[in-house]
Write a protein that holds these residues in place. Structure first.
Motif, short mmCIF file in Angstrom:
data_model
loop_
_atom_site.label_atom_id
_atom_site.label_comp_id
_atom_site.label_asym_id
_atom_site.label_seq_id
_atom_site.Cartn_x
_atom_site.Cartn_y
_atom_site.Cartn_z
N GLY A 201 0.83 -1.20 0.00
CA GLY A 201 0.00 0.00 0.00
C GLY A 201 0.86 1.26 0.00
N ALA A 202 0.44 2.26 -0.75
CA ALA A 202 1.20 3.52 -0.84
C ALA A 202 0.24 4.69 -0.97
CB ALA A 202 2.16 3.48 -2.02
N HIS A 203 0.67 5.84 -0.46
CA HIS A 203 -0.10 7.08 -0.58
C HIS A 203 0.48 7.94 -1.69
CE1 HIS A 203 -1.17 5.92 3.60
NE2 HIS A 203 -2.33 6.44 3.27
N VAL A 204 -0.41 8.61 -2.40
CA VAL A 204 0.03 9.52 -3.46
C VAL A 204 0.50 10.81 -2.80
CG1 VAL A 204 -0.69 10.83 -5.49
CG2 VAL A 204 -1.58 8.52 -5.12
N ILE A 205 1.76 11.20 -3.11
CA ILE A 205 2.33 12.41 -2.49
C ILE A 205 2.65 13.48 -3.53
CG2 ILE A 205 3.30 11.17 -0.53
CD1 ILE A 205 5.98 11.12 -1.96
N GLY A 206 2.44 13.18 -4.80
CA GLY A 206 2.69 14.17 -5.85
C GLY A 206 1.98 13.78 -7.12
N ARG A 207 1.64 14.78 -7.92
CA ARG A 207 0.91 14.55 -9.16
C ARG A 207 1.55 15.30 -10.31
NH1 ARG A 207 -3.99 12.41 -7.39
NH2 ARG A 207 -4.45 12.84 -5.20
N ASP A 208 1.32 14.79 -11.51
CA ASP A 208 1.77 15.46 -12.72
C ASP A 208 1.10 16.82 -12.79
OD1 ASP A 208 2.39 16.28 -15.27
OD2 ASP A 208 2.19 14.30 -16.15
N PRO A 209 1.86 17.90 -12.93
CA PRO A 209 1.24 19.23 -12.95
C PRO A 209 0.47 19.55 -14.22
CG PRO A 209 3.59 19.40 -13.36
CD PRO A 209 3.33 17.96 -13.00
N THR A 210 0.62 18.73 -15.27
CA THR A 210 -0.07 19.01 -16.52
C THR A 210 -1.49 18.49 -16.47
OG1 THR A 210 0.52 16.92 -17.60
CG2 THR A 210 2.12 18.70 -17.72
N LEU A 211 -2.29 18.87 -17.45
CA LEU A 211 -3.68 18.44 -17.51
C LEU A 211 -3.81 16.96 -17.84
CD1 LEU A 211 -5.28 21.47 -19.41
CD2 LEU A 211 -5.41 20.95 -16.96
N TRP A 212 -2.73 16.35 -18.33
CA TRP A 212 -2.82 14.96 -18.78
C TRP A 212 -2.61 13.98 -17.63
CZ3 TRP A 212 -4.94 14.88 -23.30
CH2 TRP A 212 -4.76 15.97 -24.15
N TYR A 213 -2.19 14.50 -16.43
CA TYR A 213 -1.96 13.66 -15.25
C TYR A 213 -1.44 12.27 -15.64
CZ TYR A 213 -6.97 12.85 -16.27
OH TYR A 213 -8.18 12.62 -16.87
N ALA A 214 -0.24 12.29 -16.28
CA ALA A 214 0.34 11.05 -16.78
C ALA A 214 1.16 10.31 -15.74
CB ALA A 214 1.22 11.34 -18.01
N THR A 215 1.59 10.98 -14.67
CA THR A 215 2.38 10.32 -13.63
C THR A 215 1.93 10.80 -12.25
OG1 THR A 215 4.09 12.05 -13.66
CG2 THR A 215 4.41 10.16 -15.13
N ILE A 216 2.25 9.97 -11.26
CA ILE A 216 2.06 10.35 -9.85
C ILE A 216 3.29 9.88 -9.07
CG2 ILE A 216 -0.45 10.30 -9.84
CD1 ILE A 216 -0.32 7.49 -8.67
N GLN A 217 3.48 10.46 -7.89
CA GLN A 217 4.57 10.02 -7.01
C GLN A 217 3.94 9.41 -5.75
OE1 GLN A 217 4.76 13.65 -8.00
NE2 GLN A 217 5.50 12.68 -9.88
N VAL A 218 4.52 8.30 -5.30
CA VAL A 218 4.00 7.60 -4.12
C VAL A 218 5.10 7.44 -3.09
CG1 VAL A 218 2.25 6.38 -5.45
CG2 VAL A 218 4.48 5.32 -5.12
N ASP A 219 4.71 7.17 -1.84
CA ASP A 219 5.65 7.16 -0.73
C ASP A 219 6.23 5.79 -0.42
OD1 ASP A 219 3.39 5.99 0.24
OD2 ASP A 219 3.24 7.21 2.06
N LYS A 220 6.39 4.94 -1.40
CA LYS A 220 7.03 3.64 -1.23
C LYS A 220 8.10 3.47 -2.32
CE LYS A 220 4.76 1.91 2.30
NZ LYS A 220 4.06 3.13 2.68
N GLY A 221 9.22 2.80 -1.95
CA GLY A 221 10.31 2.64 -2.89
C GLY A 221 11.00 1.32 -2.75
N SER A 222 12.26 1.29 -3.14
CA SER A 222 13.02 0.03 -3.16
C SER A 222 13.15 -0.57 -1.77
CB SER A 222 14.40 0.28 -3.77
OG SER A 222 15.10 1.29 -3.04
N SER A 223 13.19 0.26 -0.75
CA SER A 223 13.29 -0.28 0.62
C SER A 223 12.03 -1.04 1.02
CB SER A 223 13.54 0.86 1.62
OG SER A 223 12.49 1.80 1.60
#
Length: 298
Positions: free
Chosen positions: A124-146
């Motif tokens: 499970g991960a929370h969204v912490i960032g979003r694509d600033p463009t209108l196309w919302y093509a990417t998001i950033q989440v708070d989980k990684g390789s660790s």
């Protein structure tokens, strides 16, 4: 001094209680035309306009308060219903996929289930960032390789596929969404024929997907509006699909026969609200002796 005040207060209280009892006894014992009843009617007549005016003045306040209360309750009920719909849709998709698999593979034995969703570990991960463009093509989440996250791990939201991990750091990852122009995934329509193709975002419309390269259907056959579209998933020797089979993606929203016959495609509406994702699940696993494969551009 203090004891005198206490006795005085008690005496006043006793006197008030006695007067009240006398008035109540007289009120209930007298006829409707008695002086006490006349006084009561006079007080009511005097105060009635005041009460009516106050009621009219306060009515908008009560209405606004009631509107806010009803709105909050409706929003809470809506959120709960959306969660239940996502859960039920996921359960229905799994059940339908199992029924189709049973019908198609009933005679097979020793099936390889290593590509199924059960072989993945959800993180499970929370969204912490979003694509600033209108196309919302990417998001950033708070989980990684660790947390065991790897590049190309499938990502789910609202019970449906929303994208894949494209960049991984120790404690954060970037997820490329279905709406990104580079995204593509092998998918199939959940019907008796199980027509499969490649799902890509529609050009100029981030809320729409296209299931392309579908086989030409027989007259009166082919995908229909409302049918579920899911990931295909496959394993061929050392090659394994990025996505396990049977993950919901969306529903057929337009199945124009001319477009299907001439271009081999139908329109698909994503099950997940890509613009308002708040939390996601990343499907992680460590492949053993398998090479992950993906369709071109995905």
């Amino acid at each position: 001094m203090h004891s005198k005040q206490v006795r005085r207060r008690r005496a006043v209280l006793v006197a008030l209680v006695a007067v009240s009892l006398i008035l109540l006894t007289a009120y209930f014992g007298e006829s409707p035309s008695s002086p006490l009843h006349s006084v009561q009617r006079g007080i009511v007549e005097v105060l009635s306009p005041v009460q009516e005016g106050a009621s009219k003045v306060l009515s908008p306040v009560r209405d606004v308060a009631g509107w806010f209360s009803d709105t909050f309750k409706a929003k809470a009920q809506r959120d709960q219903l959306q969660k239940e719909v996502a859960t039920l849709r996921s359960q229905l998709t799994v059940a339908q996929q199992k029924a189709i698999d049973d019908a198609q593979l009933r005679q097979e034995v020793g099936l390889d289930n290593s590509t199924g969703i059960a072989s993945y570990q959800p993180v499970g991960a929370h969204v912490i960032g979003r694509d600033p463009t209108l196309w919302y093509a990417t998001i950033q989440v708070d989980k990684g390789s660790s947390d065991g996250v790897h590049v190309d791990d499938p990502v789910l939201g609202d019970g449906a596929l929303v994208g894949k991990v494209s960049t991984v750091a120790s404690n954060v990852s970037v997820v490329t969404l279905l709406s990104d122009h580079s995204f593509a995934v092998a998918a199939e329509v959940q019907d008796a024929s199980g027509d499969a193709g490649v799902l890509v975002p529609a050009v100029g419309n981030p809320n729409q997907l296209l299931l392309q390269y579908l086989p030409k259907p027989a007259p009166g056959q082919g995908p229909r509006v409302g049918q579920q579209v899911v990931t295909t998933g496959y394993k061929s020797g050392p090659l394994t699909s990025l996505y396990p089979p049977g993950i919901p993606i969306g529903q057929v929203s337009n199945a124009d026969q001319n477009d299907l016959l001439n271009n081999g495609q139908v329109q698909v509406r994503p099950d997940a609200d890509l613009r308002h994702l708040g939390a996601v699940q990343i499907l992680t696993r460590t492949p053993a002796g398998s090479q992950l494969a993906q369709v071109p551009g995905g």
